[in-house]
Design a protein around this motif. Structure first.
Motif, PDB file in Angstrom:
ATOM      1  N   LEU A  86       4.480  -5.331   3.053  1.00  9.62           N
ATOM      2  CA  LEU A  86       4.339  -3.889   3.160  1.00  9.62           C
ATOM      3  C   LEU A  86       5.612  -3.252   3.718  1.00  9.62           C
ATOM      4  CD1 LEU A  86       0.663  -3.623   4.457  1.00  9.62           C
ATOM      5  CD2 LEU A  86       1.478  -3.133   2.150  1.00  9.62           C
ATOM      6  N   ALA A 146       6.161   0.628   2.670  1.00  4.61           N
ATOM      7  CA  ALA A 146       4.873   1.124   3.183  1.00  4.61           C
ATOM      8  C   ALA A 146       4.788   0.791   4.665  1.00  4.61           C
ATOM      9  CB  ALA A 146       3.719   0.512   2.409  1.00  4.61           C
ATOM     10  N   VAL A 179       0.526   2.154   7.751  1.00  5.83           N
ATOM     11  CA  VAL A 179      -0.730   1.827   7.094  1.00  5.83           C
ATOM     12  C   VAL A 179      -1.822   2.681   7.733  1.00  5.83           C
ATOM     13  CG1 VAL A 179      -2.396   0.021   6.552  1.00  5.83           C
ATOM     14  CG2 VAL A 179       0.044  -0.520   6.620  1.00  5.83           C
ATOM     15  N   ALA A 204      -2.515   7.996   2.713  1.00  5.39           N
ATOM     16  CA  ALA A 204      -1.719   7.037   1.939  1.00  5.39           C
ATOM     17  C   ALA A 204      -1.177   7.691   0.672  1.00  5.39           C
ATOM     18  CB  ALA A 204      -2.568   5.818   1.594  1.00  5.39           C
ATOM     19  N   ALA A 218      -0.098   2.824   1.775  1.00  3.47           N
ATOM     20  CA  ALA A 218      -1.087   1.776   2.035  1.00  3.47           C
ATOM     21  C   ALA A 218      -2.154   2.302   2.978  1.00  3.47           C
ATOM     22  CB  ALA A 218      -0.425   0.535   2.631  1.00  3.47           C
ATOM     23  N   CYS A 219      -3.381   1.828   2.768  1.00  2.00           N
ATOM     24  CA  CYS A 219      -4.485   2.116   3.679  1.00  2.00           C
ATOM     25  C   CYS A 219      -5.292   0.836   3.857  1.00  2.00           C
ATOM     26  CB  CYS A 219      -5.369   3.249   3.164  1.00  2.00           C
ATOM     27  SG  CYS A 219      -6.066   2.990   1.522  1.00  2.00           S
ATOM     28  N   VAL A 263      -0.721   3.034  -4.411  1.00  2.00           N
ATOM     29  CA  VAL A 263      -1.313   2.913  -3.075  1.00  2.00           C
ATOM     30  C   VAL A 263      -1.938   1.527  -2.965  1.00  2.00           C
ATOM     31  CG1 VAL A 263      -3.137   3.744  -1.538  1.00  2.00           C
ATOM     32  CG2 VAL A 263      -1.718   5.385  -2.791  1.00  2.00           C
ATOM     33  N   ILE A 264      -1.581   0.800  -1.929  1.00  2.00           N
ATOM     34  CA  ILE A 264      -2.144  -0.523  -1.676  1.00  2.00           C
ATOM     35  C   ILE A 264      -3.387  -0.326  -0.817  1.00  2.00           C
ATOM     36  CG2 ILE A 264      -1.649  -2.876  -0.943  1.00  2.00           C
ATOM     37  CD1 ILE A 264       0.384  -1.728  -2.980  1.00  2.00           C
ATOM     38  N   CYS A 265      -4.558  -0.519  -1.400  1.00  2.00           N
ATOM     39  CA  CYS A 265      -5.819  -0.344  -0.671  1.00  2.00           C
ATOM     40  C   CYS A 265      -6.305  -1.713  -0.209  1.00  2.00           C
ATOM     41  CB  CYS A 265      -6.860   0.318  -1.561  1.00  2.00           C
ATOM     42  SG  CYS A 265      -8.433   0.605  -0.713  1.00  2.00           S
ATOM     43  N   ILE A 266      -6.290  -1.929   1.092  1.00  2.00           N
ATOM     44  CA  ILE A 266      -6.616  -3.226   1.688  1.00  2.00           C
ATOM     45  C   ILE A 266      -7.993  -3.133   2.334  1.00  2.00           C
ATOM     46  CG2 ILE A 266      -5.887  -4.962   3.374  1.00  2.00           C
ATOM     47  CD1 ILE A 266      -3.044  -3.483   3.127  1.00  2.00           C
ATOM     48  N   ILE A 326       0.729  -6.395  -5.248  1.00  4.32           N
ATOM     49  CA  ILE A 326       1.733  -5.424  -4.814  1.00  4.32           C
ATOM     50  C   ILE A 326       2.740  -5.157  -5.920  1.00  4.32           C
ATOM     51  CG2 ILE A 326       3.627  -5.036  -3.191  1.00  4.32           C
ATOM     52  CD1 ILE A 326       1.957  -6.513  -1.077  1.00  4.32           C
TER      53      ILE A 326
END
Length: 605
Positions: free
Chosen positions: A53, A58, A61, A97, A108-109, A134-137, A192
């Motif tokens: 990240l 990013a 977060v 994000a 990222a969130c 957007v990286i949704c974790i 990613i």
């Protein structure tokens, strides 16, 4: 979109990308130097994700803790250069994000399983519609619980844990469910890199018991992403350019119109280079405002049909050829499909395709390369701009308010215009702010964002948080209606907590004004709040925050002087009280046309 879980579909590469790393292709090793070893305590899945990240930009977060993600959060917090920004709810974390990605190129969130995931999904859908990576974790169930027929909390009470995954398949371009360490490295890196390549959100679920376990695959620093640059098909590019040049050279008064996909294709500079070379008038679609410098010598404003900038629609719609670069024609941008455009006059340039009038289409042609090639071949033609210069009449100024007269919205924006500089960014909420902010003339370097495709009310509060966090060099000025603010108001708390200094103009007109102009009813009236008192309560004496109410031009001038003077280092919340029927003329026109489109009778069966 086909569902892809755990692999990259290399047969369908996408050229749309907003990410800060040039994209298209999988990560490759750039040199033969072995990456540095990582201490065993840091050779974990959680730290690998954190390092990735930070690498892609990013660095913040936006998160809400839950029992399934707490261990993962420990590892994110431990990573130098990564900030975990605690939000008040998951929806706002997703909006933040989104706002961060608009400035940095990726966001990222991080939330917990199902209750968090299904809360953030609306924001992820908005990011998907706006082509934002957007990286949704999501912190997922213990890996031992998969396939056991057990029922877990935070679920809908069934032993099948795939409900959340199935929901995200529709609004993300890749889904990675990490439930064992053996393929965790590959899944995370693939997710990613896919987000960066396709410029869309991705979903990463990580079992709660895996984040802190060392594994050999994480024992070295990750090889930096090197996502190979995509190239146009050479013959297709040449054919598309030749056909375009032939068509445009036959035109007497051609024009250029930029669309929102300029950003996706990283073609903003190429668009300006073409505008410089060809001499055509330059307009933008409403959702592309801010992507093209408005101080360009032949910039004629926003093309939005009947609610365009004055004299812009007349020039565009009377042209005998127009080249639309990166457009999105939906019911909102077309005023209920009422644009006076003709297909036989339009060249449509998408991120990887060019369509010439007559239906001729050239695929595998990248927008940026196409525009750069046109620069070298297109003859200069200033006829349409000369026509514009002949009919143009400078904007008038709204009448000054009488002493203690109720403040009018057009007077508000007259003073806002005077505030703007390259040190600002404007964020416009769904509603009449769309139309009032479109009329602002942006100084060079001034940012501008709004969510036109998805149009989710309340978006701007979280987006202001995220954008301001990403753009520490700018002071964000946000325009939010009272109805929208009631949806997501609590995230002002996170702004104060993170020492942001945005200026929020809360426009209090007593309801959902944009809905009123489409279709009025008692449901568009909302309960009035004491908005400044609410923000004061959230402030609670901690951090820097200043609030005020204004009802007249004199009070507005004083408030702006304070916000840009003695309170320039504080979050400033200015509640602007206006008449419930004080709307822009553009909203009145737009609302009537959208209402007509919504109210069309069914086709005969």
């Amino acid at each position: 979109m086909d569902t892809k879980i755990g692999y990259v579909d290399s047969s369908n590469p996408a050229c749309d990308n907003v990410g800060s790393i040039p994209s298209s292709g999988v990560s490759v090793v750039q040199n033969s130097v072995a990456p540095a070893l990582v201490a065993s305590s840091e050779a974990t899945l959680g730290r690998h994700l954190a390092r990735r990240l930070v690498e892609i930009g990013a660095t913040d977060v936006f998160s809400v803790p839950g029992d399934f993600n707490l261990t993962l959060f420990d590892h994110l917090v431990a990573e130098p250069g990564l900030n975990l920004i605690g939000c008040c709810n998951e929806l706002n974390a997703g909006y933040a994000a989104d706002g961060f990605a608009r400035r940095r190129g990726v966001g990222a969130c991080a939330v917990t399983f199902t209750v968090g995931g299904l809360s953030v999904i609306n924001a992820i859908a908005g990011a998907y519609s706006e082509n934002l990576p957007v990286i949704c974790i999501v912190g997922g169930p213990n890996s031992n619980d998969y396939g056991t027929n057990r029922i877990l909390h935070h679920t809908i009470g069934l032993p099948d844990f795939s409900q959340e995954l199935r929901c995200f398949q529709a609004v993300t371009c890749f889904q990675a469910v990490v439930s064992n360490l053996e393929d965790a490295h590959e899944l995370i890196d693939t997710a990613i890199s896919t987000a960066l390549k396709e410029s869309k959100p991705v979903y990463i679920s990580i079992s709660c018991n895996l984040s802190g376990i060392p594994h050999p695959t994480f024992s070295r620093q990750p090889v930096p992403f090197s996502i190979s640059t995509r190239l146009s098909n050479k013959l297709g590019l040449e054919a598309a350019v030749d056909a375009t040049v032939e068509f445009l050279h036959k035109a007497v008064k051609p024009v250029m119109v930029g669309g929102p996909k300029l950003r996706v294709a990283k073609a903003c500079e190429a668009f300006v280079e073409l505008a410089d070379a060809c001499g055509y008038p330059v307009a933008v679609m409403p959702s592309a405002k801010g992507l093209v410098p408005e101080n360009h010598p032949r910039f004629i404003g926003t093309y939005w049909g009947a609610v365009s900038t004055a004299f812009c629609a007349e020039i565009v719609e009377s042209a005998d050829a127009y080249i639309f670069v990166g457009p999105i024609f939906n019911d909102f941008s077309s005023l209920g499909y009422s644009l006076l455009l003709k297909k036989e006059k339009a060249i449509i340039v998408q991120p990887d395709r060019v369509v010439i009038p007559g239906g001729v289409s050239f695929g595998c042609v990248l927008m940026k390369e196409f525009l750069q090639a046109l620069v070298k071949k297109l003859k200069r033609n200033t006829t349409a701009y000369e026509n514009y210069s002949r009919i143009y009449v400078p904007d008038g100024l709204p009448l000054k308010c009488e002493p203690n007269e109720q403040l009018r919205v057009n007077v508000l924006f007259k003073h806002v215009q005077a505030m703007l500089s390259s040190d600002n960014a404007v964020i416009a909420e769904t509603g009449d702010s769309w139309f009032n902010c479109q009329k602002l003339k942006l100084p060079e370097g001034c940012g501008y964002e709004f969510q036109m495709q998805y149009g989710s009310i309340g978006w701007s509060v979280g987006a202001t948080l995220g954008y301001a966090q990403a753009a520490k060099d700018k002071r964000v000025i946000a325009f939010i209606g009272d109805g929208s603010f009631q949806v997501t108001a609590q995230e002002v708390s996170t702004m104060i907590r993170n020492e942001q200094r945005s200026i929020i103009f809360l426009i209090n007109n007593g309801g959902y004004t944009i809905e009123v102009e489409i279709h009025d009813g008692p449901y568009n009236v909302i309960k009035n709040w004491n908005y400044t008192a609410l923000v004061d309560a959230i402030h609670n004496g901690e951090g820097k925050c200043w609030t005020t109410k204004v009802q007249s031009e004199e009070e507005l001038v004083e408030a702006i002087e304070t916000a840009t003077g003695s309170k320039k280092d504080s979050l400033c919340f200015i509640e602007v009280i206006v008449h419930k029927d004080d709307t822009s003329k553009e909203l009145l026109e737009w609302g009537a046309r959208v209402a007509a489109a919504n109210g069309r009778s069914p086709n005969p069966q």
